[in-house]
Design a protein around this motif. Structure first.
Motif, PDB file in Angstrom:
ATOM      1  N   PHE A  26      64.451  45.506  65.772  1.00  0.00           N
ATOM      2  CA  PHE A  26      64.161  46.349  64.490  1.00  0.00           C
ATOM      3  C   PHE A  26      63.989  47.875  64.880  1.00  0.00           C
ATOM      4  O   PHE A  26      64.301  48.897  64.099  1.00  0.00           O
ATOM      5  CB  PHE A  26      62.703  45.684  63.991  1.00  0.00           C
ATOM      6  CG  PHE A  26      63.042  44.637  63.006  1.00  0.00           C
ATOM      7  CD1 PHE A  26      63.884  44.915  61.931  1.00  0.00           C
ATOM      8  CD2 PHE A  26      62.499  43.314  63.218  1.00  0.00           C
ATOM      9  CE1 PHE A  26      64.125  43.710  60.968  1.00  0.00           C
ATOM     10  CE2 PHE A  26      62.791  42.115  62.384  1.00  0.00           C
ATOM     11  CZ  PHE A  26      63.476  42.408  61.263  1.00  0.00           C
ATOM     12  N   SER A  27      63.447  48.185  65.979  1.00  0.00           N
ATOM     13  CA  SER A  27      63.180  49.451  66.427  1.00  0.00           C
ATOM     14  C   SER A  27      64.799  50.158  66.400  1.00  0.00           C
ATOM     15  O   SER A  27      64.686  51.451  66.310  1.00  0.00           O
ATOM     16  CB  SER A  27      62.362  49.624  67.443  1.00  0.00           C
ATOM     17  OG  SER A  27      61.152  49.046  67.395  1.00  0.00           O
ATOM     18  N   SER A  28      65.780  49.427  67.189  1.00  0.00           N
ATOM     19  CA  SER A  28      66.841  50.100  67.329  1.00  0.00           C
ATOM     20  C   SER A  28      67.604  50.313  65.919  1.00  0.00           C
ATOM     21  O   SER A  28      68.202  51.360  65.758  1.00  0.00           O
ATOM     22  CB  SER A  28      67.718  49.187  68.092  1.00  0.00           C
ATOM     23  OG  SER A  28      67.023  48.894  69.246  1.00  0.00           O
ATOM     24  N   LEU A  29      67.478  49.283  65.158  1.00  0.00           N
ATOM     25  CA  LEU A  29      68.165  49.344  63.756  1.00  0.00           C
ATOM     26  C   LEU A  29      67.432  50.316  62.791  1.00  0.00           C
ATOM     27  O   LEU A  29      68.321  50.948  62.027  1.00  0.00           O
ATOM     28  CB  LEU A  29      67.949  48.009  62.949  1.00  0.00           C
ATOM     29  CG  LEU A  29      68.687  46.741  63.672  1.00  0.00           C
ATOM     30  CD1 LEU A  29      68.592  45.715  62.746  1.00  0.00           C
ATOM     31  CD2 LEU A  29      70.133  47.302  63.641  1.00  0.00           C
ATOM     32  N   THR A  30      66.359  50.969  63.138  1.00  0.00           N
ATOM     33  CA  THR A  30      65.783  52.186  62.309  1.00  0.00           C
ATOM     34  C   THR A  30      66.001  53.538  62.961  1.00  0.00           C
ATOM     35  O   THR A  30      66.245  54.471  62.562  1.00  0.00           O
ATOM     36  CB  THR A  30      64.162  51.761  62.139  1.00  0.00           C
ATOM     37  OG1 THR A  30      63.555  51.643  63.304  1.00  0.00           O
ATOM     38  CG2 THR A  30      64.234  50.583  61.129  1.00  0.00           C
ATOM     39  N   THR A  31      65.730  53.390  64.473  1.00  0.00           N
ATOM     40  CA  THR A  31      65.894  54.671  65.276  1.00  0.00           C
ATOM     41  C   THR A  31      67.391  54.995  65.287  1.00  0.00           C
ATOM     42  O   THR A  31      67.406  56.480  64.986  1.00  0.00           O
ATOM     43  CB  THR A  31      65.301  54.107  66.731  1.00  0.00           C
ATOM     44  OG1 THR A  31      64.096  53.695  66.480  1.00  0.00           O
ATOM     45  CG2 THR A  31      65.330  55.554  67.489  1.00  0.00           C
ATOM     46  N   LEU A  32      68.334  54.192  65.340  1.00  0.00           N
ATOM     47  CA  LEU A  32      69.820  54.572  65.242  1.00  0.00           C
ATOM     48  C   LEU A  32      70.145  55.654  64.316  1.00  0.00           C
ATOM     49  O   LEU A  32      70.380  56.535  64.591  1.00  0.00           O
ATOM     50  CB  LEU A  32      70.619  53.388  65.611  1.00  0.00           C
ATOM     51  CG  LEU A  32      71.990  53.773  65.668  1.00  0.00           C
ATOM     52  CD1 LEU A  32      72.490  54.772  66.964  1.00  0.00           C
ATOM     53  CD2 LEU A  32      73.106  52.749  66.099  1.00  0.00           C
TER      54      LEU A  32
END
Length: 317
Positions: A26-32
């Motif tokens: 989830f962090s990757s999907l929002t940070t990217l």
């Protein structure tokens, strides 16, 4: 306030049910996407300072101010998101500083949209007086007033926070993650936030809509430049869309509060991540995409910088 704290507690507890893999995903999907949007906005800001035409034209100066506020807001929101995802708790003073800075830039965006709409109205309805009314000096004064009004709002929020009895707390360390909801301490702060948000966006909507109606009336006159009027009308419509998207970010917290009542904890966290990207992050990048693609002066320069001067490298090769 009690239910807001309960909602935050539910969100924190829900993260305890998430495995490390899911939290990283989830962090990757929002940070990217946030990093991509920050890159686009940063390139747009650099583009608007790269040529004297952009630096000495009022509408480009206003656009720079809008993009700057949106970019700072996006960066702060992502910072708070990463802190919450890493389960890091802050102290009330640190969280208050970050959220107040976010509030400052949140107010700047709709007010800048209003000034940009008025500039288009003057350009269409008073073309002969446009150069005399919309000057670099007057634009600077308008931007100064916008930031001063936003700062006054932040000062009011700080004064309301000072009324909270912090001495009764065992520690200044927050029990929940840092967010704007967690800093609405007391019913007075919450009521002020609701009233100010409503007044701000009703006023902004009236200002932009009035400008749009004025442009439509001017378009019916025989002496009007039809092409210029049509373009200005479309621009004002886009300003209304931008204002609506800015408004959607203000209902982000109340929407999450309502969903927390009906959803399971783990489902709530997953939906929160999706809403964060589409309601909070995406509107902050819309301005650069709209003006970067539509404006014939900005588009070639923006594409040149976005492609990291690839065209120049191929030419030399």
């Amino acid at each position: 306030m009690s239910f807001a704290n309960q909602s935050l507690h539910n969100d924190t507890a829900a993260q305890q049910y998430q495995g490390i893999l899911e939290r990283v995903l989830f962090s990757s999907l929002t940070t990217l996407p946030c990093c991509v949007f920050l890159f686009i906005n940063g390139t747009m800001l650099f583009t608007l300072r790269s040529k004297i035409l952009f630096r000495e034209t009022s509408r480009y100066i206003l656009l720079y101010n809008l993009l700057f506020a949106d970019t700072v807001q996006m960066a702060l929101s992502q910072l708070l998101y990463i802190i919450a995802a890493c389960r890091i708790t802050l102290t009330y003073p640190v969280c208050g500083f970050l959220t107040m800075l976010a509030n400052l830039t949140t107010v700047v965006s709709p007010l800048t949209l209003v000034v940009m709409s008025l500039e288009r109205y003057v350009a269409v309805c008073y073309p002969l007086r446009h150069a005399a009314i919309i000057t670099i000096r007057n634009t600077g004064v308008a931007i100064t007033v916008i930031w001063a009004f936003s700062s006054l709002n932040v000062l009011t929020r700080v004064l309301l926070l000072l009324e909270f009895p912090f001495e009764t707390l065992e520690s200044l360390e927050m029990k929940d993650f840092c967010s704007e909801i967690s800093m609405l301490l007391g019913s007075l702060s919450s009521d002020y936030d609701k009233v100010f948000t409503c007044v701000l966006f009703i006023s902004a909507s009236v200002g932009i809509t009035s400008s749009y109606i004025g442009v439509i009336v001017a378009a019916r006159s025989a002496s009007a430049d039809k092409a210029s009027t049509h373009k200005a009308r479309n621009t004002l419509l886009l300003h209304l869309v931008q204002l609506g998207l800015s408004l959607s970010s203000t209902i982000y917290n109340p929407l999450l509060t309502a969903l927390a009542r009906v959803l399971k904890r783990i489902e709530f966290v997953r939906i929160q991540n999706v809403f964060y990207v589409f309601i909070f992050i995406f509107p902050r990048c819309l301005s650069s995409l709209i003006y970067g693609i539509r404006d014939q002066s900005i588009r070639p320069v923006l594409m040149y910088h976005l492609c990291c001067r690839l065209k120049n490298s191929i030419t030399h090769t």
